[in-house]
Design an enzyme around this catalytic site. Structure first.
Site, PDB file in Angstrom:
ATOM      1  N   ASP A 155       0.647  -1.516  -0.016  1.00 51.56           N
ATOM      2  CA  ASP A 155       0.335   0.123  -0.132  1.00 51.56           C
ATOM      3  C   ASP A 155       0.526   1.734   0.339  1.00 51.56           C
ATOM      4  OD1 ASP A 155       1.267   0.246   2.729  1.00 51.56           O
ATOM      5  OD2 ASP A 155      -1.018   0.092   3.924  1.00 51.56           O
TER       6      ASP A 155
ATOM      7  N   HIS B  75      -4.662  12.140  14.868  1.00 52.96           N
ATOM      8  CA  HIS B  75      -3.941  11.980  15.926  1.00 52.96           C
ATOM      9  C   HIS B  75      -4.732  13.629  16.878  1.00 52.96           C
ATOM     10  CE1 HIS B  75      -0.434   9.927  14.210  1.00 52.96           C
ATOM     11  NE2 HIS B  75      -1.213   8.731  15.313  1.00 52.96           N
TER      12      HIS B  75
ATOM     13  N   ASP C 195      -2.101  14.070  44.492  1.00 50.17           N
ATOM     14  CA  ASP C 195      -1.781  13.079  43.040  1.00 50.17           C
ATOM     15  C   ASP C 195      -0.269  12.691  43.396  1.00 50.17           C
ATOM     16  OD1 ASP C 195      -4.374  14.419  41.929  1.00 50.17           O
ATOM     17  OD2 ASP C 195      -3.664  16.433  41.758  1.00 50.17           O
TER      18      ASP C 195
ATOM     19  N   HIS D 248      -8.567   5.622  13.620  1.00 49.79           N
ATOM     20  CA  HIS D 248      -7.963   5.710  12.821  1.00 49.79           C
ATOM     21  C   HIS D 248      -9.327   5.240  11.379  1.00 49.79           C
ATOM     22  CE1 HIS D 248      -4.551   8.224  13.184  1.00 49.79           C
ATOM     23  NE2 HIS D 248      -3.513   7.111  13.480  1.00 49.79           N
TER      24      HIS D 248
ATOM     25  N   HIS E 136      -5.681   1.530  18.786  1.00 46.63           N
ATOM     26  CA  HIS E 136      -5.100   3.310  17.755  1.00 46.63           C
ATOM     27  C   HIS E 136      -5.439   3.476  16.339  1.00 46.63           C
ATOM     28  CE1 HIS E 136      -1.987   6.887  17.663  1.00 46.63           C
ATOM     29  NE2 HIS E 136      -2.339   6.486  16.180  1.00 46.63           N
ATOM     30  N   GLU E 137      -4.893   2.120  16.226  1.00 48.94           N
ATOM     31  CA  GLU E 137      -5.515   2.023  14.359  1.00 48.94           C
ATOM     32  C   GLU E 137      -6.926   2.475  14.310  1.00 48.94           C
ATOM     33  OE1 GLU E 137      -3.149   3.471  12.675  1.00 48.94           O
ATOM     34  OE2 GLU E 137      -1.315   2.597  14.343  1.00 48.94           O
TER      35      GLU E 137
END
Length: 469
Positions: free
Chosen positions: A172, A214, A332, A208, A204-205
């Site tokens: 690709d 992002h 924290d 997309h 994550h992908e």
């Protein structure tokens, strides 16, 4: 949008490969060339030419684009190819371009259907097919939990999302580097598009593949560079959830609060709750907000409460933070400086000085008084390293070194955690020193660290400190 989405995914098991200490590299011609390639690939909206002595416009383009990259990753914006910038460029990362905060593809493409099919056409030899199938289901569930989309695996024919395990050039025009380089990529929803690596990179992908670009938020799943986080009980981070719900809406069964609550009938009287929900100390997935020693006892903080583990055996007690230190609702980060018999508690953009059970006068103070720049609004963890007389303060993937004797930050900081403290990961949620060793927690896991040797001795779960049977 109807049609097939071919997601060519590189799910090589090198996803978990971590970077060790990075050598210091001067920006020679080879590095300038690599930097040009990086900026051209990930910031391709600006024409990038490598700097040279013949064309001033090329130098301006390179420096301007480099500044954008440095600003994106929270680096010092110099326009110069310094060592910190080269380190970020060397990290494993997603192959898609960078854009600010959560974002969507141009034109806002989306799947206009309720069920999206997927098919794995080629498996990896490094994992069993059942393991791969389970990980893909888990990654997609992050999205189906919060948006009105369901995902269905099919075994033949053309699916909406086509997944394959391939390395390097895989047909690709976007070859993968594998370990240490571009791990994976994906394309936006549409016919013949596609991308990814396992659970975290797969998730994550798939972001997309569903239409997300992002994010500039370092804790977001859609942040471009790969960083390991504990995946036990992992949920879609807020920035990613907001981005995906902006495309598809909120799933009816989602636990998200109703933005416009309607009045409801008054419920029938019932028994009054006896106490608020408390964190469970013997949960294997226990996460610490902060940890420190105070006068020979260990304190572990979580959700406005703390557990106290005394050096003399009398069990573990739990109390509300405000019941001991009025005015402090959450901690924290915390550390003790034994030479002055004081502890410092951080909450949000301010901090307190503590002596035993007493809040010292003049507090709280803003983080800038501690020496932090305005960009730091929260400290993740802190620990005083008695061996060198310095206090380490962790903020996202970097840390500062504070000189207690001089009362100021050391020069040359912040520095990358993974480079100076190899083996503990990219982030620290809580840290403390005990009997000469350092303990760094990330999620529910913890590393016992020998600082002089820069070496991890063993890996623990946080709840191991809770005297659970």
């Amino acid at each position: 949008m109807e049609g097939a989405l071919a997601v060519r995914a590189v799910m090589m098991v090198v996803i978990a490969a971590h970077c060790g200490a990075m050598p210091t590299i001067s920006p020679n011609q080879e590095e300038l060339s690599k930097a040009q390639d990086y900026l051209s690939q990930f910031y391709s909206d600006v024409g990038v030419s490598a700097p040279n002595s013949n064309w001033r416009s090329s130098l301006d383009s390179f420096e301007d684009t480099l500044r954008k990259m440095q600003e994106y990753f929270g680096l010092e914006v110099t326009g110069q190819l310094d060592s910190n910038t080269l380190e970020v460029m060397a990290r494993p990362r997603c192959g898609f371009t960078d854009v600010p905060r959560y974002s969507h593809f141009d034109g806002g493409p989306k799947w206009n259907k309720n069920v999206v099919t997927y098919r794995i056409t080629e498996y990896t030899p490094d994992l069993s097919q059942s393991d791969v199938d389970a990980i893909i289901v888990k990654a997609l569930k992050l999205y189906s939990d919060v948006i009105p989309l369901d995902f269905k695996q099919i075994d033949s024919g053309t699916a909406d999302i086509m997944i394959m395990f391939k390395g390097r050039d895989h047909g690709d025009f976007a070859p993968f580097d594998g370990q240490g380089g571009v791990l994976a990529h994906a394309y936006s929803p549409g016919e013949g598009r596609g991308g990814t690596n396992l659970f975290l990179v797969a998730a994550h992908e798939f972001g997309h593949a569903l239409g997300l670009g992002h994010s500039q938020v370092p804790t977001a799943l859609m942040y471009p560079t790969y960083q390991y986080v504990n995946t036990g009980g992992f949920k879609l981070p807020d920035d990613d959830r907001q981005g995906i719900q902006a495309i598809y809406g909120v799933r009816a069964t989602s636990t998200e609060p109703d933005p416009d609550p309607r009045p409801v009938p008054t419920p029938q009287p019932g028994p009054e709750p006896t106490s608020e929900a408390l964190p469970e100390r013997c949960n294997r997935d226990l996460i610490f907000d902060a940890a420190t020693s105070i006068q020979s006892s260990l304190y572990f903080f979580r959700f406005g409460h703390f557990w106290k583990k005394s050096s003399s055996w009398d069990g573990i007690s739990m109390r509300k933070i405000q019941s001991v230190w009025p005015g402090i609702s959450k901690v924290d980060a915390a550390y003790e400086y034994k030479k002055s018999n004081t502890a410092i508690f951080f909450e949000g953009d301010h901090y307190w000085g503590i002596s035993g059970n007493t809040v010292l006068p003049g507090y709280p103070k803003p983080l800038r008084d501690f020496g932090f720049p305005p960009s730091v609004t929260k400290v993740d963890a802190a620990v005083h390293v008695s061996f060198i007389g310095r206090t380490f303060l962790f903020v996202r993937h970097k840390y500062w070194s504070y000189n207690e004797r001089r009362g100021r930050m050391d020069g040359g900081y912040p520095r990358f955690i993974y480079r100076d403290l190899p083996g503990i990961g990219y982030r620290v949620d809580a840290a403390f020193e005990n009997r000469g060793y350092l303990y760094f927690s990330s999620g529910s896991r913890q590393t016992e660290y020998h600082y002089q040797r820069r070496r991890v001795l063993r890996t623990l779960l946080n709840y191991a400190w809770m005297d659970c049977k």
